[in-house]
Design a protein around this motif. Sequence first.
Motif, short mmCIF file in Angstrom:
data_model
loop_
_atom_site.label_atom_id
_atom_site.label_comp_id
_atom_site.label_asym_id
_atom_site.label_seq_id
_atom_site.Cartn_x
_atom_site.Cartn_y
_atom_site.Cartn_z
N ILE A 228 0.85 -1.20 0.00
CA ILE A 228 0.00 0.00 0.00
C ILE A 228 0.89 1.25 0.00
CG2 ILE A 228 -1.67 1.32 1.38
CD1 ILE A 228 -2.86 -1.43 2.26
N PHE B 230 -7.35 17.80 2.80
CA PHE B 230 -8.28 18.14 3.89
C PHE B 230 -7.70 19.21 4.81
CE2 PHE B 230 -10.78 14.67 2.38
CZ PHE B 230 -12.08 15.01 2.74
N ALA C 254 -10.54 8.64 3.75
CA ALA C 254 -10.17 7.59 2.78
C ALA C 254 -8.94 6.81 3.23
CB ALA C 254 -9.97 8.20 1.39
C1 LIG Z 1 -6.85 7.30 -0.55
S1 LIG Z 1 -5.55 8.27 0.10
C2 LIG Z 1 -6.43 9.62 0.85
C3 LIG Z 1 -5.58 10.85 1.07
C4 LIG Z 1 -6.29 12.03 1.74
N1 LIG Z 1 -6.78 11.73 3.05
C5 LIG Z 1 -7.42 12.53 0.87
O1 LIG Z 1 -8.57 12.26 1.19
O2 LIG Z 1 -7.14 13.19 -0.14
C6 LIG Z 1 -5.06 7.28 1.51
C7 LIG Z 1 -3.77 7.74 2.16
O3 LIG Z 1 -3.63 7.02 3.38
C8 LIG Z 1 -2.32 6.51 3.49
N2 LIG Z 1 -2.41 5.28 4.30
C9 LIG Z 1 -2.90 4.09 3.92
N3 LIG Z 1 -2.87 3.21 4.95
C10 LIG Z 1 -2.34 3.88 6.01
C11 LIG Z 1 -2.04 3.51 7.35
N4 LIG Z 1 -2.29 2.27 7.79
N5 LIG Z 1 -1.50 4.44 8.17
C12 LIG Z 1 -1.24 5.69 7.71
N6 LIG Z 1 -1.51 6.10 6.44
C13 LIG Z 1 -2.05 5.21 5.59
C14 LIG Z 1 -1.85 6.30 2.07
O4 LIG Z 1 -0.45 6.30 1.95
C15 LIG Z 1 -2.53 7.45 1.33
O5 LIG Z 1 -1.73 8.60 1.25
#
Ligand SMILES: C[S@@+](CC[C@H](N)C(=O)[O-])C[C@H]1O[C@@H](n2cnc3c(N)ncnc32)[C@H](O)[C@@H]1O
Length: 234
Positions: free
Chosen positions: A8, A63, A125
């Motif tokens: 991921i 955000f 997300a």
């Molecule tokens: C779909 S993107 C959403 C980004 C932002 N929050 C937005 O809505 O534009 C998900 C983000 O969460 C991060 N992510 C995924 N799993 C995670 C975890 N377990 N802990 C921290 N960050 C995580 C990813 O690297 C990615 O940048």
Amino acid sequence: MKMTVNEIRSRFDNEVDRFSNLETGQTSTVDSALVLEMIANTIAKTNPNANYICDIGCGGGNFTLKVLENFPTLESTIIDLSMNMLNRAKERIESTGGTVEQLLQGDIRELKLCKQHYDIVIAAAVLHHLRNRAEWNKVLKKIYDSLVEGGTFWYWDLIKHEIPKVDDIQNDRYKEYLIQFKGEKYQQHVFDYIKKEDTPETVTFIISELQKVGFKKVDILHKNSKFAAIVAVK
Ligand SMILES: C[S@@+](CC[C@H](N)C(=O)[O-])C[C@H]1O[C@@H](n2cnc3c(N)ncnc32)[C@H](O)[C@@H]1O
């Protein structure tokens, strides 16, 4: 088999631009721009004296940036698995005159958050990457503990429905949205990713878990097909 944390991380390392557009938000989700606006505006009304914000899974920082439009003096903590995302979020926040108090790279399941510090915590997300209900409990408790009394938690994500037939109907609505947006191939691509990468939860479970960890008030801010925004007050 679902994707691992490392898989991921490297996927998102290569997707920074897609998560760095403030006007559109993340277009593969329904109502992205609307929810960005709605969360930022509601935060301005519910947390008018806020000083500290934490954005979990901040991506390119959309955000936090949207909230900063109303609160330019807020200090932000940005958290993400991907260093590329964090670098972009930091650069964008600082270029608008904002302050990054803390930048944390890691998995939200493992990271330690400050206790009773934040006025606002956002997780947009990202929590659909949690794999089971024990992880949800642990992460929501961590978020609750990190907030000051009266602080608010803002959730926006892909969800699933309790009733399989309802879930099928809402999946079809989401598929239609994706086809209209970028065609059938793109729709299939997004659904393939959901299958290998995501484990969404139900709104009913999330609300009851938020209440279980101690939030006094929990509300649904928005819901459209497979996406829901929830707010919880400590
Ligand atoms: C779909 S993107 C959403 C980004 C932002 N929050 C937005 O809505 O534009 C998900 C983000 O969460 C991060 N992510 C995924 N799993 C995670 C975890 N377990 N802990 C921290 N960050 C995580 C990813 O690297 C990615 O940048």
